[in-house]
Scaffold this motif. Structure first.
Motif, PDB file in Angstrom:
ATOM      1  N   SER A  11     -29.683 -24.699 -32.463  1.00 49.43           N
ATOM      2  CA  SER A  11     -31.081 -25.733 -31.751  1.00 49.43           C
ATOM      3  C   SER A  11     -31.971 -26.631 -31.957  1.00 49.43           C
ATOM      4  O   SER A  11     -31.933 -27.305 -31.742  1.00 49.43           O
ATOM      5  CB  SER A  11     -32.267 -24.763 -31.229  1.00 49.43           C
ATOM      6  OG  SER A  11     -32.851 -23.685 -32.278  1.00 49.43           O
ATOM      7  N   SER A  14     -21.177 -16.182 -37.411  1.00 51.20           N
ATOM      8  CA  SER A  14     -21.773 -16.818 -36.321  1.00 51.20           C
ATOM      9  C   SER A  14     -21.620 -16.304 -34.784  1.00 51.20           C
ATOM     10  O   SER A  14     -21.761 -16.485 -33.761  1.00 51.20           O
ATOM     11  CB  SER A  14     -21.605 -18.627 -36.276  1.00 51.20           C
ATOM     12  OG  SER A  14     -19.974 -18.676 -36.525  1.00 51.20           O
ATOM     13  N   ASN A  74     -29.709 -19.393 -31.643  1.00 53.27           N
ATOM     14  CA  ASN A  74     -30.371 -18.475 -32.307  1.00 53.27           C
ATOM     15  C   ASN A  74     -28.825 -18.496 -33.623  1.00 53.27           C
ATOM     16  O   ASN A  74     -29.228 -18.105 -35.257  1.00 53.27           O
ATOM     17  CB  ASN A  74     -30.327 -17.193 -31.797  1.00 53.27           C
ATOM     18  CG  ASN A  74     -30.975 -17.083 -30.947  1.00 53.27           C
ATOM     19  OD1 ASN A  74     -31.985 -17.523 -31.188  1.00 53.27           O
ATOM     20  ND2 ASN A  74     -31.301 -16.203 -30.250  1.00 53.27           N
ATOM     21  N   ILE A  75     -28.055 -19.103 -33.615  1.00 53.83           N
ATOM     22  CA  ILE A  75     -26.829 -19.123 -34.892  1.00 53.83           C
ATOM     23  C   ILE A  75     -27.777 -20.212 -36.130  1.00 53.83           C
ATOM     24  O   ILE A  75     -28.151 -20.751 -35.818  1.00 53.83           O
ATOM     25  CB  ILE A  75     -25.853 -20.275 -34.168  1.00 53.83           C
ATOM     26  CG1 ILE A  75     -24.726 -18.903 -33.427  1.00 53.83           C
ATOM     27  CG2 ILE A  75     -24.817 -20.028 -35.637  1.00 53.83           C
ATOM     28  CD1 ILE A  75     -23.374 -19.508 -33.282  1.00 53.83           C
ATOM     29  N   THR A  76     -27.331 -19.312 -37.115  1.00 56.08           N
ATOM     30  CA  THR A  76     -28.037 -20.174 -38.537  1.00 56.08           C
ATOM     31  C   THR A  76     -26.748 -20.638 -38.713  1.00 56.08           C
ATOM     32  O   THR A  76     -25.938 -20.805 -39.362  1.00 56.08           O
ATOM     33  CB  THR A  76     -28.681 -18.943 -39.608  1.00 56.08           C
ATOM     34  OG1 THR A  76     -27.743 -18.697 -40.258  1.00 56.08           O
ATOM     35  CG2 THR A  76     -29.730 -18.458 -38.820  1.00 56.08           C
ATOM     36  N   ASP A 101     -32.315 -22.380 -41.160  1.00 57.96           N
ATOM     37  CA  ASP A 101     -32.358 -23.517 -39.872  1.00 57.96           C
ATOM     38  C   ASP A 101     -31.654 -23.029 -38.528  1.00 57.96           C
ATOM     39  O   ASP A 101     -29.793 -22.407 -38.951  1.00 57.96           O
ATOM     40  CB  ASP A 101     -31.721 -24.642 -40.278  1.00 57.96           C
ATOM     41  CG  ASP A 101     -32.890 -25.341 -41.126  1.00 57.96           C
ATOM     42  OD1 ASP A 101     -34.253 -24.837 -41.096  1.00 57.96           O
ATOM     43  OD2 ASP A 101     -32.685 -26.560 -41.236  1.00 57.96           O
ATOM     44  N   HIS A 102     -31.297 -22.932 -36.922  1.00 57.72           N
ATOM     45  CA  HIS A 102     -31.075 -22.350 -36.194  1.00 57.72           C
ATOM     46  C   HIS A 102     -29.443 -23.875 -35.731  1.00 57.72           C
ATOM     47  O   HIS A 102     -30.711 -24.837 -36.190  1.00 57.72           O
ATOM     48  CB  HIS A 102     -31.804 -22.053 -35.621  1.00 57.72           C
ATOM     49  CG  HIS A 102     -32.364 -20.670 -35.398  1.00 57.72           C
ATOM     50  ND1 HIS A 102     -33.692 -20.314 -36.377  1.00 57.72           N
ATOM     51  CD2 HIS A 102     -32.012 -18.756 -35.475  1.00 57.72           C
ATOM     52  CE1 HIS A 102     -33.600 -19.053 -36.259  1.00 57.72           C
ATOM     53  NE2 HIS A 102     -32.890 -18.258 -36.380  1.00 57.72           N
TER      54      HIS A 102
END
Length: 464
Positions: A111, A135, A124-126, A108-109
């Motif tokens: 956002s 990250s 866009n970091i997961t 999951d991102h």
């Protein structure tokens, strides 16, 4: 007496000799551990507790020093300590459990959980990147005025999140490794979003209550916690009351407290018990990031450092923690079924070095007992001549500098540490177990030094 009776008697005698032999070895190790902690109390100011278990059985437990210096109170049988970054072990487990329950996905991102994000790379970091420190988020120091101002403030949840969400990324997500406690704050926040509960409540429901870890939980700067030791900080060659640091920005990354016995339960529960699904545990202890994390050579799983060697008995899963009033390390040898927990209420102690020494004793390695160094007094004019840059054949530069009537050493990007004189030209470190012997030139000026650390000796020439 018939032949069968003779054989039985002989077996009993051999068993008795074997039992006494094992007991004698254990007693020798216990005596050595006792001596070691006494030396470290005198030498580096260790003040705290050590617990070693095999499976669920305690094989060694001892506390040295005081729970409160002001009140002259010794440690209780199971004192409560802050555990700083050991908190990350628990956050990682809760995230993996949430994924198993399909509350979230590790891919999951951000956002999805923080729709107000506006920075280009942030969305866009997961979750997986937060777990593995890839990250791009910086550590606490990336927050403007963190140590000078922000770390003291009792921020609200929203204010704390805002401070983190406006951080500038150090790299594109997924491309580099940067150790980041703020990343684990975000993981804790995601847990609160998907469970609609506080991090403390989730921790209690999923981990501490089922494991009967009755003295483990989340604390803040104002809580009065039963059994909690008083916090201290080493400043040069003296102890002071630990400086204030609010826990608002430490959620999920460093705001927990525990005891040695509770952490031993936790280590054992992750290694061979049926409390957690094996697939969940395997994710924690599978190498997820082989790059150096926080300057360490070991690989990284989820929330745990993973040391893997050719000698499988010495494979070690661990996490260390340090903050004002806390030096801690907790880990487990999965193939030897041994847990080691070291907790102290004094900050900046080299508990990692202590764990390495204790490992040598427990596993029966040859071991040289540290020598308690005696400090001598030197005035500023005597210390001044040792200042300078010293270069080894490898190109490494060791800086020796003088500040506030104290001599310090620093190599590369490593933190600087204090040096204390024991003889005219010989100094020793406490935070780093090094001995430095300076060399006089023909004109009685310092021309170089020899640094001895972990059995190795490195020669440096003064370059400036």
């Amino acid at each position: 007496m018939n032949r069968l009776q003779i054989l039985i008697l002989a077996f009993i005698c051999v068993l008795g000799l074997l039992t006494r032999s094992i007991a004698q070895i254990q007693k020798e190790q216990i005596d050595l551990l006792d001596s070691y902690l006494s030396v470290q109390q005198q030498s580096i100011g260790f003040n705290g507790t050590v617990m070693i278990t095999r499976n669920d059985s305690i094989i060694y437990q001892r506390s040295v020093g005081k729970a409160s210096l002001e009140l002259d109170v010794t440690f209780s049988s199971d004192p409560v300590f802050r555990i700083a970054s050991i908190t990350k072990q628990f956050t990682a487990m809760l995230i993996v459990l949430a994924a198993e329950e399909q509350k979230l996905s590790l891919g999951d991102h951000l956002s999805k959980y923080f729709p107000r994000l506006s920075q280009s790379d942030w969305p866009n970091i997961t979750i997986r990147q937060l777990l593995t420190h890839t990250s791009g988020l910086p550590h606490d120091e990336g927050i403007a005025d963190y140590w000078e101002k922000i770390s003291f403030l009792p921020l609200s949840e929203r204010q704390a999140a805002d401070e983190i969400l406006k951080l500038k990324l150090l790299s594109v997500p997924g491309t580099e490794t940067h150790y980041s406690s703020p990343g684990y704050f975000l993981l804790a926040s995601i847990l609160e979003i998907v469970y609609h509960k506080s991090y403390d409540a989730i921790l209690r429901e999923k981990i501490t209550a089922p494991l009967h870890m009755d003295h483990t939980g989340v604390g803040n700067a104002t809580d009065i916690i039963k059994g909690m030791v008083s916090p201290y900080h080493q400043l040069a060659n003296r102890l002071i009351a630990a400086p204030h640091r609010d826990s608002a920005l430490m959620k999920g990354s460093g705001n927990m407290y525990s005891t040695a016995s509770d952490l031993s339960k936790w280590n054992n529960a992750l290694n061979g018990s049926s409390h957690f699904n094996k697939m969940v545990i395997d994710q924690l202890f599978t190498i997820q990031n082989s790059q150096p994390v926080n300057g360490r050579s070991e690989s990284y799983g989820y929330g745990w450092f993973l040391r893997r060697t050719s000698n499988r008995e010495r494979d070690f899963n661990f996490t260390g923690g340090g903050t004002y009033g806390c030096s801690a390390i907790s880990g487990y040898y999965p193939n030897a079924k041994i847990s080691v927990v070291i907790l102290s209420n004094v900050s900046t102690l080299p508990v990692g070095e202590m764990q390495s020494d204790i490992e040598s004793i427990v596993f029966g390695d040859s071991f040289d007992m540290p020598v308690a160094q005696t400090q001598v007094v030197m005035d500023a004019s005597q210390l001044d001549k040792f200042q300078g840059a010293y270069t080894a054949d490898s190109g490494h530069v060791l800086l020796i500098f003088f500040k506030g009537e104290q001599l310090y050493a620093k190599m590369g990007q490593n933190p600087f540490f204090e040096l204390y004189p024991s003889e005219n030209l010989v100094f020793f470190g406490k935070k780093v177990p090094v001995q430095i012997e300076f060399e006089n030139g023909s004109d009685n000026t310092i021309k170089g030094l020899k640094a001895k650390l972990k059995g190795q000796s490195i020669h440096f020439l003064k370059s400036r």
